[in-house]
Design a protein around this motif. Structure first.
Motif, PDB file in Angstrom:
ATOM      1  N   ALA A  36      10.760   6.062   7.610  1.00 60.78           N
ATOM      2  CA  ALA A  36      12.045   6.280   6.942  1.00 60.78           C
ATOM      3  C   ALA A  36      12.081   5.595   5.584  1.00 60.78           C
ATOM      4  CB  ALA A  36      13.186   5.770   7.822  1.00 60.78           C
ATOM      5  N   TRP A  37      11.543   4.357   5.514  1.00 62.17           N
ATOM      6  CA  TRP A  37      11.534   3.633   4.242  1.00 62.17           C
ATOM      7  C   TRP A  37      10.719   4.384   3.199  1.00 62.17           C
ATOM      8  CZ3 TRP A  37       7.019   1.573   2.004  1.00 62.17           C
ATOM      9  CH2 TRP A  37       7.237   0.943   0.772  1.00 62.17           C
ATOM     10  N   MET A  38       9.545   4.872   3.577  1.00 61.89           N
ATOM     11  CA  MET A  38       8.699   5.548   2.598  1.00 61.89           C
ATOM     12  C   MET A  38       9.293   6.886   2.154  1.00 61.89           C
ATOM     13  SD  MET A  38       4.665   4.750   3.190  1.00 61.89           S
ATOM     14  CE  MET A  38       4.319   5.765   1.756  1.00 61.89           C
ATOM     15  N   LEU A  39       9.925   7.594   3.071  1.00 63.22           N
ATOM     16  CA  LEU A  39      10.568   8.846   2.682  1.00 63.22           C
ATOM     17  C   LEU A  39      11.723   8.594   1.716  1.00 63.22           C
ATOM     18  CD1 LEU A  39      10.599  10.808   6.065  1.00 63.22           C
ATOM     19  CD2 LEU A  39       9.126  11.197   4.094  1.00 63.22           C
ATOM     20  N   ASP A  40      12.532   7.580   2.022  1.00 66.78           N
ATOM     21  CA  ASP A  40      13.631   7.223   1.119  1.00 66.78           C
ATOM     22  C   ASP A  40      13.100   6.826  -0.257  1.00 66.78           C
ATOM     23  OD1 ASP A  40      15.529   7.700   3.060  1.00 66.78           O
ATOM     24  OD2 ASP A  40      15.736   5.595   3.644  1.00 66.78           O
ATOM     25  N   ARG A  41      12.075   6.004  -0.259  1.00 68.09           N
ATOM     26  CA  ARG A  41      11.510   5.517  -1.511  1.00 68.09           C
ATOM     27  C   ARG A  41      10.897   6.660  -2.328  1.00 68.09           C
ATOM     28  NH1 ARG A  41      11.910   2.560  -5.729  1.00 68.09           N
ATOM     29  NH2 ARG A  41       9.970   1.687  -6.532  1.00 68.09           N
ATOM     30  N   PHE A  42      10.190   7.550  -1.644  1.00 70.41           N
ATOM     31  CA  PHE A  42       9.581   8.688  -2.325  1.00 70.41           C
ATOM     32  C   PHE A  42      10.643   9.567  -2.976  1.00 70.41           C
ATOM     33  CE2 PHE A  42       7.913  13.065  -2.335  1.00 70.41           C
ATOM     34  CZ  PHE A  42       6.767  12.887  -3.093  1.00 70.41           C
ATOM     35  N   VAL A  44       2.435   4.502  13.155  1.00 71.21           N
ATOM     36  CA  VAL A  44       3.330   4.225  12.027  1.00 71.21           C
ATOM     37  C   VAL A  44       4.743   4.217  12.590  1.00 71.21           C
ATOM     38  CG1 VAL A  44       4.150   4.975   9.773  1.00 71.21           C
ATOM     39  CG2 VAL A  44       1.759   5.352  10.412  1.00 71.21           C
ATOM     40  N   SER A  45       5.444   3.133  12.384  1.00 73.03           N
ATOM     41  CA  SER A  45       6.764   2.998  12.980  1.00 73.03           C
ATOM     42  C   SER A  45       7.767   3.944  12.326  1.00 73.03           C
ATOM     43  CB  SER A  45       7.265   1.558  12.836  1.00 73.03           C
ATOM     44  OG  SER A  45       7.588   1.283  11.483  1.00 73.03           O
ATOM     45  N   PRO A  46       8.794   4.337  13.068  1.00 73.81           N
ATOM     46  CA  PRO A  46       9.860   5.150  12.466  1.00 73.81           C
ATOM     47  C   PRO A  46      10.516   4.453  11.280  1.00 73.81           C
ATOM     48  CG  PRO A  46      10.024   5.197  14.858  1.00 73.81           C
ATOM     49  CD  PRO A  46       8.989   4.151  14.517  1.00 73.81           C
ATOM     50  N   GLU A  47      10.581   3.109  11.330  1.00 70.21           N
ATOM     51  CA  GLU A  47      11.205   2.359  10.226  1.00 70.21           C
ATOM     52  C   GLU A  47      10.371   2.474   8.953  1.00 70.21           C
ATOM     53  OE1 GLU A  47      12.635   1.144  14.047  1.00 70.21           O
ATOM     54  OE2 GLU A  47      10.563   1.118  13.272  1.00 70.21           O
ATOM     55  N   THR A  48       9.040   2.353   9.083  1.00 67.50           N
ATOM     56  CA  THR A  48       8.169   2.506   7.918  1.00 67.50           C
ATOM     57  C   THR A  48       8.240   3.921   7.378  1.00 67.50           C
ATOM     58  OG1 THR A  48       6.637   0.767   8.621  1.00 67.50           O
ATOM     59  CG2 THR A  48       5.760   2.453   7.149  1.00 67.50           C
ATOM     60  N   PRO A  67       5.739  19.636  -1.089  1.00 67.35           N
ATOM     61  CA  PRO A  67       5.613  18.226  -1.455  1.00 67.35           C
ATOM     62  C   PRO A  67       5.643  17.253  -0.272  1.00 67.35           C
ATOM     63  CG  PRO A  67       7.161  19.334  -2.902  1.00 67.35           C
ATOM     64  CD  PRO A  67       6.841  20.301  -1.811  1.00 67.35           C
ATOM     65  N   ALA A  68       6.162  17.684   0.879  1.00 70.39           N
ATOM     66  CA  ALA A  68       6.258  16.772   2.022  1.00 70.39           C
ATOM     67  C   ALA A  68       4.978  16.698   2.841  1.00 70.39           C
ATOM     68  CB  ALA A  68       7.409  17.211   2.938  1.00 70.39           C
ATOM     69  N   TYR A  69       4.057  17.635   2.645  1.00 68.50           N
ATOM     70  CA  TYR A  69       2.928  17.741   3.573  1.00 68.50           C
ATOM     71  C   TYR A  69       2.049  16.496   3.571  1.00 68.50           C
ATOM     72  CZ  TYR A  69      -0.808  19.733   6.350  1.00 68.50           C
ATOM     73  OH  TYR A  69      -1.723  19.950   7.353  1.00 68.50           O
ATOM     74  N   ASP A  70       1.698  15.981   2.398  1.00 70.89           N
ATOM     75  CA  ASP A  70       0.798  14.829   2.363  1.00 70.89           C
ATOM     76  C   ASP A  70       1.474  13.557   2.873  1.00 70.89           C
ATOM     77  OD1 ASP A  70      -1.597  15.998   1.524  1.00 70.89           O
ATOM     78  OD2 ASP A  70      -0.934  16.023  -0.553  1.00 70.89           O
ATOM     79  N   LEU A  71       2.778  13.431   2.675  1.00 65.51           N
ATOM     80  CA  LEU A  71       3.478  12.293   3.273  1.00 65.51           C
ATOM     81  C   LEU A  71       3.431  12.381   4.797  1.00 65.51           C
ATOM     82  CD1 LEU A  71       6.629  11.777   1.030  1.00 65.51           C
ATOM     83  CD2 LEU A  71       4.518  10.454   1.069  1.00 65.51           C
ATOM     84  N   ALA A  72       3.547  13.604   5.330  1.00 70.62           N
ATOM     85  CA  ALA A  72       3.423  13.778   6.782  1.00 70.62           C
ATOM     86  C   ALA A  72       2.034  13.367   7.258  1.00 70.62           C
ATOM     87  CB  ALA A  72       3.710  15.228   7.157  1.00 70.62           C
ATOM     88  N   LEU A 132       0.826  -1.200   0.000  1.00 69.83           N
ATOM     89  CA  LEU A 132       0.000   0.000   0.000  1.00 69.83           C
ATOM     90  C   LEU A 132       0.867   1.258   0.000  1.00 69.83           C
ATOM     91  CD1 LEU A 132      -2.121  -2.188   0.624  1.00 69.83           C
ATOM     92  CD2 LEU A 132      -3.223  -0.557   2.160  1.00 69.83           C
ATOM     93  N   GLY A 133       2.006   1.188   0.670  1.00 72.61           N
ATOM     94  CA  GLY A 133       2.918   2.318   0.673  1.00 72.61           C
ATOM     95  C   GLY A 133       3.448   2.635  -0.716  1.00 72.61           C
ATOM     96  N   GLU A 134       3.773   1.605  -1.481  1.00 73.59           N
ATOM     97  CA  GLU A 134       4.223   1.826  -2.856  1.00 73.59           C
ATOM     98  C   GLU A 134       3.124   2.497  -3.680  1.00 73.59           C
ATOM     99  OE1 GLU A 134       6.989   1.546  -4.372  1.00 73.59           O
ATOM    100  OE2 GLU A 134       8.264   0.128  -3.294  1.00 73.59           O
ATOM    101  N   ALA A 135       1.882   2.063  -3.475  1.00 74.70           N
ATOM    102  CA  ALA A 135       0.769   2.671  -4.204  1.00 74.70           C
ATOM    103  C   ALA A 135       0.589   4.125  -3.809  1.00 74.70           C
ATOM    104  CB  ALA A 135      -0.516   1.880  -3.953  1.00 74.70           C
ATOM    105  N   VAL A 136       0.762   4.429  -2.534  1.00 75.51           N
ATOM    106  CA  VAL A 136       0.678   5.811  -2.056  1.00 75.51           C
ATOM    107  C   VAL A 136       1.716   6.675  -2.755  1.00 75.51           C
ATOM    108  CG1 VAL A 136       1.268   7.263  -0.065  1.00 75.51           C
ATOM    109  CG2 VAL A 136      -0.417   5.431   0.178  1.00 75.51           C
TER     110      VAL A 136
END
Length: 309
Positions: free
Chosen positions: A225-231, A219-223, A204-209, A102-106
């Motif tokens: 960090a992964w989504m921010l890196d991926r984005f 939402v874990s810090p690990e998730t 651009p960061a607001y909706d990810l926040a 779901l994160g990839e889809a986001v």
């Protein structure tokens, strides 16, 4: 119930089930007519024009929004496609392993609309507007003698410093309860979008926040960090610069939410107080970022003892 409106749309005789509303006062009803279903939104206190405008924009970009069946702006009524009950919040709660898919889809979804030109109708949610939007926090959640003016000045300065030049359309309520999982569709269209009527032009960061520091779920810090890196990888953004901006966008959003929750509690709507400890945790997470360091002491002084459930 708006019987004439539903009669003209051909849905007056449908079976009706109330759905959960939101803090805005909008009401939602699911209508069942044989094998078909639709959702009626009643917005007695807020114009529906923005919802229709943003819906048309996202639809033009090929994203998944509810198809509008009928609407009446004078009455504040919209009859729309029913995207179903599989919100991201519900799907992830039932299967935590789905968070990655779901994160990839986001990321695909957000990247799609951020790549498009910002519509002319989108008002600016810049450092000045974001600082002004913190008023509920200072009025309803801060200590009476807290350094609110200092915090306001620092917020504006830091938001400007880490804002950059890029402006995109911001959904503003991009949370897991407002996203519907639609695995039968492809790529970015797997994300069904709801509650987008407050969209503005911002960072651009607001909706990810909004998604990664959700008041209603952990939402874990690990998730995060992964989504921010991926984005940043997908969109070609610098991770360090984006991280500082993200920390400040998150901080502004969560401080404002604390104020909104406190104001709702003063009006007797105390259910939102259950989310305060989580939001306070997100505030502390953001304050640990170097970009937010100047705000740490004055903001903690403002919010010390802030109401909780």
């Amino acid at each position: 119930m708006p019987e004439t409106f539903l009669s003209r749309a051909g849905w007056r005789d449908a079976t009706r089930t109330d759905l959960a509303g939101d803090a805005s006062g909008r009401r939602y009803t699911r209508l069942l007519r044989g094998t078909e279903s639709a959702v009626l939104m009643e917005s007695p206190d807020a114009a529906i024009g923005p919802f229709l405008t943003v819906s048309a924009h996202f639809d033009d970009l090929g994203l998944s929004v509810p198809r509008i069946i009928a609407s009446s702006e004078p009455q504040g009524l919209i009859l729309m496609e029913d995207l179903g009950d599989d919100t991201f919040a519900r799907v992830i709660a039932a299967d935590p392993a789905a968070e990655t898919t779901l994160g990839e889809a986001v990321i695909q979804c957000v990247a799609t609309w951020q790549a498009a030109k910002v519509p002319a109708w989108a008002a600016a949610y810049d450092a000045e507007a974001m600082t002004a939007a913190l008023e509920p926090a200072w009025t309803h959640a801060a200590q009476p003698a807290g350094p609110t003016e200092e915090c306001g000045r620092l917020f504006r300065t830091l938001l400007e410093e880490h804002g950059g030049d890029e402006v995109v359309l911001v959904h503003r309520d991009f949370q897991a309860v407002n996203l519907v999982w639609m695995p039968g569709r492809q790529d970015a269209r797997r994300v069904g979008l709801l509650d987008f009527q407050d969209a503005l032009a911002g960072h651009p960061a607001y909706d990810l926040a909004s998604y990664l520091q959700d008041a209603r779920r952990d939402v874990s810090p690990e998730t995060e960090a992964w989504m921010l890196d991926r984005f940043c990888t997908v969109t070609g953004r610098d991770r360090d610069a984006f991280g500082g901006a993200y920390a400040l966008q998150s901080l502004q959003r969560n401080v404002r939410i604390l104020g909104l929750f406190a104001r709702l509690a003063e009006r007797g709507r105390t259910g939102y107080l259950a989310h305060v400890p989580r939001v306070r945790g997100y505030v502390e997470r953001s304050l640990r970022h170097p970009a937010a360091a100047p705000l740490a002491d004055p903001l903690r002084a403002c919010l010390a003892g802030q109401v909780a459930a």
